[in-house]
Write a protein that holds these residues in place. Structure first.
Motif, PDB file in Angstrom:
ATOM      1  N   ASN A 110       0.776  -1.261   0.158  1.00 12.69           N
ATOM      2  CA  ASN A 110      -0.124   0.122   0.122  1.00 12.69           C
ATOM      3  C   ASN A 110       0.845   1.233  -0.013  1.00 12.69           C
ATOM      4  O   ASN A 110       0.206   2.145  -0.344  1.00 12.69           O
ATOM      5  CB  ASN A 110      -0.976   0.109   1.159  1.00 12.69           C
ATOM      6  CG  ASN A 110      -2.051  -0.906   0.932  1.00 12.69           C
ATOM      7  OD1 ASN A 110      -2.549  -1.209   0.044  1.00 12.69           O
ATOM      8  ND2 ASN A 110      -2.629  -1.375   2.147  1.00 12.69           N
ATOM      9  N   LYS A 111       2.033   1.172   0.538  1.00 11.47           N
ATOM     10  CA  LYS A 111       3.030   2.310   0.674  1.00 11.47           C
ATOM     11  C   LYS A 111       4.406   1.940   0.464  1.00 11.47           C
ATOM     12  O   LYS A 111       4.675   0.835   1.202  1.00 11.47           O
ATOM     13  CB  LYS A 111       2.588   3.253   2.068  1.00 11.47           C
ATOM     14  CG  LYS A 111       3.331   4.359   2.045  1.00 11.47           C
ATOM     15  CD  LYS A 111       3.159   5.290   3.242  1.00 11.47           C
ATOM     16  CE  LYS A 111       4.014   6.285   3.274  1.00 11.47           C
ATOM     17  NZ  LYS A 111       3.731   7.008   4.634  1.00 11.47           N
ATOM     18  N   LEU A 112       5.167   2.642  -0.242  1.00  8.35           N
ATOM     19  CA  LEU A 112       6.644   2.220  -0.363  1.00  8.35           C
ATOM     20  C   LEU A 112       7.402   3.590  -0.258  1.00  8.35           C
ATOM     21  O   LEU A 112       7.167   4.578  -1.015  1.00  8.35           O
ATOM     22  CB  LEU A 112       6.840   1.519  -1.675  1.00  8.35           C
ATOM     23  CG  LEU A 112       8.214   1.073  -2.161  1.00  8.35           C
ATOM     24  CD1 LEU A 112       8.650  -0.026  -1.040  1.00  8.35           C
ATOM     25  CD2 LEU A 112       8.270   0.367  -3.585  1.00  8.35           C
ATOM     26  N   GLY A 113       8.199   3.519   0.919  1.00  9.65           N
ATOM     27  CA  GLY A 113       8.633   4.659   1.082  1.00  9.65           C
ATOM     28  C   GLY A 113      10.525   4.311   0.696  1.00  9.65           C
ATOM     29  O   GLY A 113      10.909   3.551   0.199  1.00  9.65           O
ATOM     30  N   LYS A 114      11.155   5.474   1.152  1.00 10.54           N
ATOM     31  CA  LYS A 114      12.858   5.102   0.881  1.00 10.54           C
ATOM     32  C   LYS A 114      13.202   3.959   1.678  1.00 10.54           C
ATOM     33  O   LYS A 114      13.975   3.113   1.038  1.00 10.54           O
ATOM     34  CB  LYS A 114      13.320   6.460   1.397  1.00 10.54           C
ATOM     35  CG  LYS A 114      14.917   6.548   1.105  1.00 10.54           C
ATOM     36  CD  LYS A 114      15.547   7.688   1.494  1.00 10.54           C
ATOM     37  CE  LYS A 114      17.008   7.965   1.413  1.00 10.54           C
ATOM     38  NZ  LYS A 114      17.719   9.083   1.781  1.00 10.54           N
ATOM     39  N   LEU A 167      15.453  -5.092  -4.078  1.00 10.09           N
ATOM     40  CA  LEU A 167      14.349  -4.981  -2.843  1.00 10.09           C
ATOM     41  C   LEU A 167      13.303  -4.083  -3.562  1.00 10.09           C
ATOM     42  O   LEU A 167      12.213  -4.219  -3.558  1.00 10.09           O
ATOM     43  CB  LEU A 167      15.042  -4.528  -1.678  1.00 10.09           C
ATOM     44  CG  LEU A 167      13.961  -4.801  -0.449  1.00 10.09           C
ATOM     45  CD1 LEU A 167      13.446  -6.141  -0.242  1.00 10.09           C
ATOM     46  CD2 LEU A 167      14.746  -4.521   0.900  1.00 10.09           C
ATOM     47  N   LYS A 168      13.769  -2.560  -3.987  1.00 10.46           N
ATOM     48  CA  LYS A 168      12.746  -1.615  -4.161  1.00 10.46           C
ATOM     49  C   LYS A 168      11.941  -2.114  -5.392  1.00 10.46           C
ATOM     50  O   LYS A 168      10.799  -1.985  -5.626  1.00 10.46           O
ATOM     51  CB  LYS A 168      13.332  -0.412  -4.405  1.00 10.46           C
ATOM     52  CG  LYS A 168      12.135   0.803  -4.533  1.00 10.46           C
ATOM     53  CD  LYS A 168      12.904   2.006  -4.028  1.00 10.46           C
ATOM     54  CE  LYS A 168      11.672   2.966  -3.526  1.00 10.46           C
ATOM     55  NZ  LYS A 168      12.376   3.737  -2.527  1.00 10.46           N
ATOM     56  N   ALA A 214      19.834   2.849   5.512  1.00 13.48           N
ATOM     57  CA  ALA A 214      20.802   3.279   4.795  1.00 13.48           C
ATOM     58  C   ALA A 214      20.753   4.547   4.323  1.00 13.48           C
ATOM     59  O   ALA A 214      19.314   4.733   3.874  1.00 13.48           O
ATOM     60  CB  ALA A 214      20.917   2.214   3.719  1.00 13.48           C
ATOM     61  N   LYS A 215      21.506   5.392   4.026  1.00 16.57           N
ATOM     62  CA  LYS A 215      21.285   6.579   3.540  1.00 16.57           C
ATOM     63  C   LYS A 215      20.633   6.600   2.139  1.00 16.57           C
ATOM     64  O   LYS A 215      19.956   7.492   1.789  1.00 16.57           O
ATOM     65  CB  LYS A 215      22.575   7.484   3.612  1.00 16.57           C
ATOM     66  CG  LYS A 215      23.361   7.938   4.917  1.00 16.57           C
ATOM     67  CD  LYS A 215      24.622   8.416   4.788  1.00 16.57           C
ATOM     68  CE  LYS A 215      24.786   9.044   6.271  1.00 16.57           C
ATOM     69  NZ  LYS A 215      26.240   8.808   6.475  1.00 16.57           N
ATOM     70  N   THR A 216      21.000   5.633   1.301  1.00 18.62           N
ATOM     71  CA  THR A 216      20.447   5.416   0.078  1.00 18.62           C
ATOM     72  C   THR A 216      19.030   4.884   0.192  1.00 18.62           C
ATOM     73  O   THR A 216      18.498   4.703  -1.098  1.00 18.62           O
ATOM     74  CB  THR A 216      21.497   4.734  -0.766  1.00 18.62           C
ATOM     75  OG1 THR A 216      21.710   3.433  -0.394  1.00 18.62           O
ATOM     76  CG2 THR A 216      22.769   5.552  -1.101  1.00 18.62           C
TER      77      THR A 216
END
Length: 153
Positions: free
Chosen positions: A91-95, A139-140, A131-133
Motif C-alpha cells: 500500500n505504501k513504499l517509502g525510501k 528489493l525496491k 541506509a542513507k540511500t
C-alpha cells in the motif's frame, strides 16, 4: 482504512498469493485459528515474496527488514482443516519502509476472513539503521511490483 472497505476486499485486489494448509495445532480452544497464527502467516507470505522476488537472502543480505508495526482486522473465523490463500500487496513504499496489506481468504469462499497490515523498515544488518540511500535496488524493484495500483503478477 475503514473496516467496511477492508471487508470488501477481493482476491483481485492483491498481486501475489501463497497457499497455506491449516494444521490442527493452529486452532485454539474456541475451534478457530488463534490470532497469533495470523501473524505467523503474515510473516510467511511477506518473507516468501521477499526471498523469491526481491533477491533477499535473510542469512547474508546486507539489509534486513524489521517489523515496526502490525495489526489485523478479523471478519470471520477460519478453522482446521481449511486451506487459505494469503494475498499480498504493497500500500505504501517509502525510501526505507514498506507497508504491506495481507488478505486471508479461505479456499472456495469469496469473502475475506481477515486483513492485516505489516510494516517493515529495511536497515543495515550491522548497525540497525536505515541506509542513507534507502533500501537496496532489487528489493525496491520487487516491492514496486506489489503496489496496489500495479496489474496482478
Amino acid at each position: 482504512m475503514a473496516a467496511e472497505a477492508l471487508k470488501a476486499r477481493r482476491r483481485s485486489d492483491y498481486n501475489f498469493s501463497l497457499e497455506y494448509r491449516t494444521r490442527w495445532s493452529d486452532n485454539d480452544m474456541y475451534h478457530h485459528l488463534n490470532n497469533s497464527v495470523y501473524y505467523y502467516l503474515f510473516d510467511s507470505v511477506v518473507n516468501t515474496y521477499l526471498i523469491k522476488h526481491c533477491s533477499l537472502h535473510p542469512p547474508t543480505s546486507d539489509q534486513i527488514g524489521l517489523v515496526v508495526h502490525s495489526h489485523c482486522d478479523y471478519f470471520a473465523p477460519v478453522e482446521f482443516p481449511a486451506v487459505v490463500d494469503l494475498a499480498l500487496r504493497v500500500n505504501k513504499l517509502g525510501k526505507s519502509s514498506v507497508t504491506y496489506e495481507i488478505g486471508v481468504f479461505e479456499r472456495g469462499q469469496d469473502d475475506v476472513k481477515a486483513v492485516g497490515e505489516f510494516i517493515h523498515v529495511f536497515v543495515d544488518r550491522d548497525n540497525r539503521r536505515p541506509a542513507k540511500t534507502g533500501m537496496a535496488n532489487d528489493l525496491k524493484r520487487g516491492l514496486q511490483q506489489l503496489m496496489a495500483d500495479n496489474p496482478k503478477l
